[in-house]
Scaffold this motif. Structure first.
Motif, PDB file in Angstrom:
ATOM      1  N   UNK A   1       5.185   9.597   9.783  1.00  0.00           N
ATOM      2  CA  UNK A   1       4.937   8.233  10.231  1.00  0.00           C
ATOM      3  C   UNK A   1       4.505   7.438   9.014  1.00  0.00           C
ATOM      4  N   UNK A   2       4.347   6.139   9.204  1.00  0.00           N
ATOM      5  CA  UNK A   2       4.036   5.329   8.030  1.00  0.00           C
ATOM      6  C   UNK A   2       2.548   5.412   7.657  1.00  0.00           C
ATOM      7  N   UNK A   3       2.274   5.392   6.375  1.00  0.00           N
ATOM      8  CA  UNK A   3       0.914   5.237   5.873  1.00  0.00           C
ATOM      9  C   UNK A   3       0.890   4.065   4.905  1.00  0.00           C
ATOM     10  N   UNK A   4      -0.226   3.352   4.923  1.00  0.00           N
ATOM     11  CA  UNK A   4      -0.433   2.271   3.957  1.00  0.00           C
ATOM     12  C   UNK A   4      -1.552   2.699   3.009  1.00  0.00           C
ATOM     13  N   UNK A   5      -1.314   2.520   1.726  1.00  0.00           N
ATOM     14  CA  UNK A   5      -2.232   3.004   0.695  1.00  0.00           C
ATOM     15  C   UNK A   5      -2.558   1.917  -0.313  1.00  0.00           C
ATOM     16  N   UNK A   6      -3.714   2.072  -0.971  1.00  0.00           N
ATOM     17  CA  UNK A   6      -3.955   1.371  -2.221  1.00  0.00           C
ATOM     18  C   UNK A   6      -3.972   2.423  -3.332  1.00  0.00           C
ATOM     19  N   UNK A   7      -3.339   2.115  -4.443  1.00  0.00           N
ATOM     20  CA  UNK A   7      -3.337   2.989  -5.604  1.00  0.00           C
ATOM     21  C   UNK A   7      -3.970   2.247  -6.769  1.00  0.00           C
ATOM     22  N   UNK A   8      -4.646   2.984  -7.633  1.00  0.00           N
ATOM     23  CA  UNK A   8      -5.212   2.388  -8.840  1.00  0.00           C
ATOM     24  C   UNK A   8      -4.742   3.206 -10.032  1.00  0.00           C
ATOM     25  N   UNK A   9      -4.181   2.529 -11.002  1.00  0.00           N
ATOM     26  CA  UNK A   9      -3.715   3.211 -12.211  1.00  0.00           C
ATOM     27  C   UNK A   9      -3.572   2.193 -13.329  1.00  0.00           C
ATOM     28  N   UNK A  10      -3.507   2.666 -14.564  1.00  0.00           N
ATOM     29  CA  UNK A  10      -3.363   1.731 -15.679  1.00  0.00           C
ATOM     30  C   UNK A  10      -2.051   0.957 -15.569  1.00  0.00           C
ATOM     31  N   UNK A  11      -2.070  -0.260 -16.046  1.00  0.00           N
ATOM     32  CA  UNK A  11      -0.855  -1.079 -16.098  1.00  0.00           C
ATOM     33  C   UNK A  11       0.242  -0.304 -16.831  1.00  0.00           C
ATOM     34  N   UNK A  12       1.445  -0.334 -16.288  1.00  0.00           N
ATOM     35  CA  UNK A  12       2.577   0.268 -16.995  1.00  0.00           C
ATOM     36  C   UNK A  12       2.954   1.657 -16.521  1.00  0.00           C
ATOM     37  N   UNK A  13       2.161   2.227 -15.593  1.00  0.00           N
ATOM     38  CA  UNK A  13       2.467   3.565 -15.088  1.00  0.00           C
ATOM     39  C   UNK A  13       3.578   3.481 -14.039  1.00  0.00           C
ATOM     40  N   UNK A  14       4.596   4.320 -14.164  1.00  0.00           N
ATOM     41  CA  UNK A  14       5.690   4.347 -13.199  1.00  0.00           C
ATOM     42  C   UNK A  14       5.345   5.282 -12.039  1.00  0.00           C
ATOM     43  N   UNK A  15       5.870   4.947 -10.854  1.00  0.00           N
ATOM     44  CA  UNK A  15       5.558   5.751  -9.668  1.00  0.00           C
ATOM     45  C   UNK A  15       6.092   7.175  -9.764  1.00  0.00           C
ATOM     46  N   UNK A  16       7.126   7.378 -10.561  1.00  0.00           N
ATOM     47  CA  UNK A  16       7.710   8.710 -10.683  1.00  0.00           C
ATOM     48  C   UNK A  16       7.228   9.447 -11.930  1.00  0.00           C
ATOM     49  N   UNK A  17       6.215   8.903 -12.591  1.00  0.00           N
ATOM     50  CA  UNK A  17       5.704   9.564 -13.796  1.00  0.00           C
ATOM     51  C   UNK A  17       6.812   9.702 -14.817  1.00  0.00           C
ATOM     52  N   UNK A  18       6.959  10.924 -15.337  1.00  0.00           N
ATOM     53  CA  UNK A  18       7.996  11.153 -16.354  1.00  0.00           C
ATOM     54  C   UNK A  18       9.266  11.738 -15.734  1.00  0.00           C
ATOM     55  N   UNK A  19       9.317  11.771 -14.415  1.00  0.00           N
ATOM     56  CA  UNK A  19      10.494  12.337 -13.760  1.00  0.00           C
ATOM     57  C   UNK A  19      11.666  11.358 -13.766  1.00  0.00           C
ATOM     58  N   UNK A  20      11.362  10.073 -13.583  1.00  0.00           N
ATOM     59  CA  UNK A  20      12.432   9.080 -13.488  1.00  0.00           C
ATOM     60  C   UNK A  20      13.273   9.302 -12.245  1.00  0.00           C
ATOM     61  N   UNK A  21      14.488   8.838 -12.256  1.00  0.00           N
ATOM     62  CA  UNK A  21      15.395   9.029 -11.118  1.00  0.00           C
ATOM     63  C   UNK A  21      15.410   7.839 -10.191  1.00  0.00           C
ATOM     64  N   UNK A  22      16.162   7.982  -9.095  1.00  0.00           N
ATOM     65  CA  UNK A  22      16.429   6.817  -8.239  1.00  0.00           C
ATOM     66  C   UNK A  22      15.259   6.447  -7.328  1.00  0.00           C
ATOM     67  N   UNK A  23      14.196   7.235  -7.344  1.00  0.00           N
ATOM     68  CA  UNK A  23      13.008   6.851  -6.572  1.00  0.00           C
ATOM     69  C   UNK A  23      12.056   6.006  -7.424  1.00  0.00           C
ATOM     70  N   UNK A  24      12.414   5.757  -8.654  1.00  0.00           N
ATOM     71  CA  UNK A  24      11.557   4.960  -9.527  1.00  0.00           C
ATOM     72  C   UNK A  24      11.563   3.497  -9.077  1.00  0.00           C
ATOM     73  N   UNK A  25      10.387   2.970  -8.770  1.00  0.00           N
ATOM     74  CA  UNK A  25      10.284   1.588  -8.293  1.00  0.00           C
ATOM     75  C   UNK A  25      10.176   0.636  -9.486  1.00  0.00           C
ATOM     76  N   UNK A  26      10.638  -0.594  -9.276  1.00  0.00           N
ATOM     77  CA  UNK A  26      10.435  -1.627 -10.284  1.00  0.00           C
ATOM     78  C   UNK A  26       8.932  -1.797 -10.477  1.00  0.00           C
TER      79      UNK A  26
END
Lengths: 126, 126
Positions: free
Chosen positions: B96-121
């Protein structure tokens, strides 16, 4: 090479705040890099101060947080986030008790550079 | 000399998350120094990845967040905070859906160093 730290349990913020035995006494509940997540119970008014070196984030857990700013008060409700920019004079306050989470770099004092008897012991975990 | 930035309005995190038009698309809602507060709606499973350079904090707003870790899953409920340490492989998920807040340094990608088509703008505000 940074050594991975072991994961810990999820932290219930409101529950942690409820465990603190006195108001205006921030307690650390988690760290992220060189930042600390602190919870605090407040009531009444704090002192005017600023943090020239850092922004300061507040997330309200229970009650209403009033942040007095140079241009007037801002009211922050549960589930709301407010970031006080670095260098801006501010005073936190609450009518009745409010429970908050604060985020700031490790080592920041609650009274900024004002000091005085409202300065809480720093880096106390709960 | 750092120029003080003007204060902004309090941010209702759940409301902001509700405005995002698609899941798995983090949106920035505030900044604190060089860190960003992001909200996101998720459902299903993300990909395994890690952020070798930073810890990553999650605060659950609605629903239940499952974080798969090398030693097994952690379940994070609304009002709970969890910090994934730097370098630890993890996979976020929600039934089911969850809503989250995330905190991280500016410039961090959601997929880390994995990349791929799940990488968000990155660095998209809402």
């Amino acid at each position: 090479m940074v050594q991975p730290k072991p994961p810990t349990n999820p932290i219930n913020l409101t529950q942690k705040a409820s465990l603190i035995d006195q108001q205006w006494s921030p307690r650390v509940v988690a760290e992220m890099n060189d930042y600390q997540f602190k919870v605090v119970r407040i009531e009444g008014e704090f002192i005017w101060h600023s943090h020239p070196e850092t922004d300061e984030a507040f997330l309200v857990l229970e009650g209403t947080l009033r942040i007095d700013l140079p241009d007037g008060p801002v009211y922050v409700a549960p589930g709301e986030l407010y970031v006080v920019p670095r260098g801006i004079e501010h005073r936190t306050a609450a009518e009745g008790e409010a429970k908050l989470m604060m985020i700031e770099p490790r080592g920041i004092l609650n009274t900024g550079h004002e000091g005085g008897d409202r300065t809480a012991v720093n880096d106390q975990w709960i």
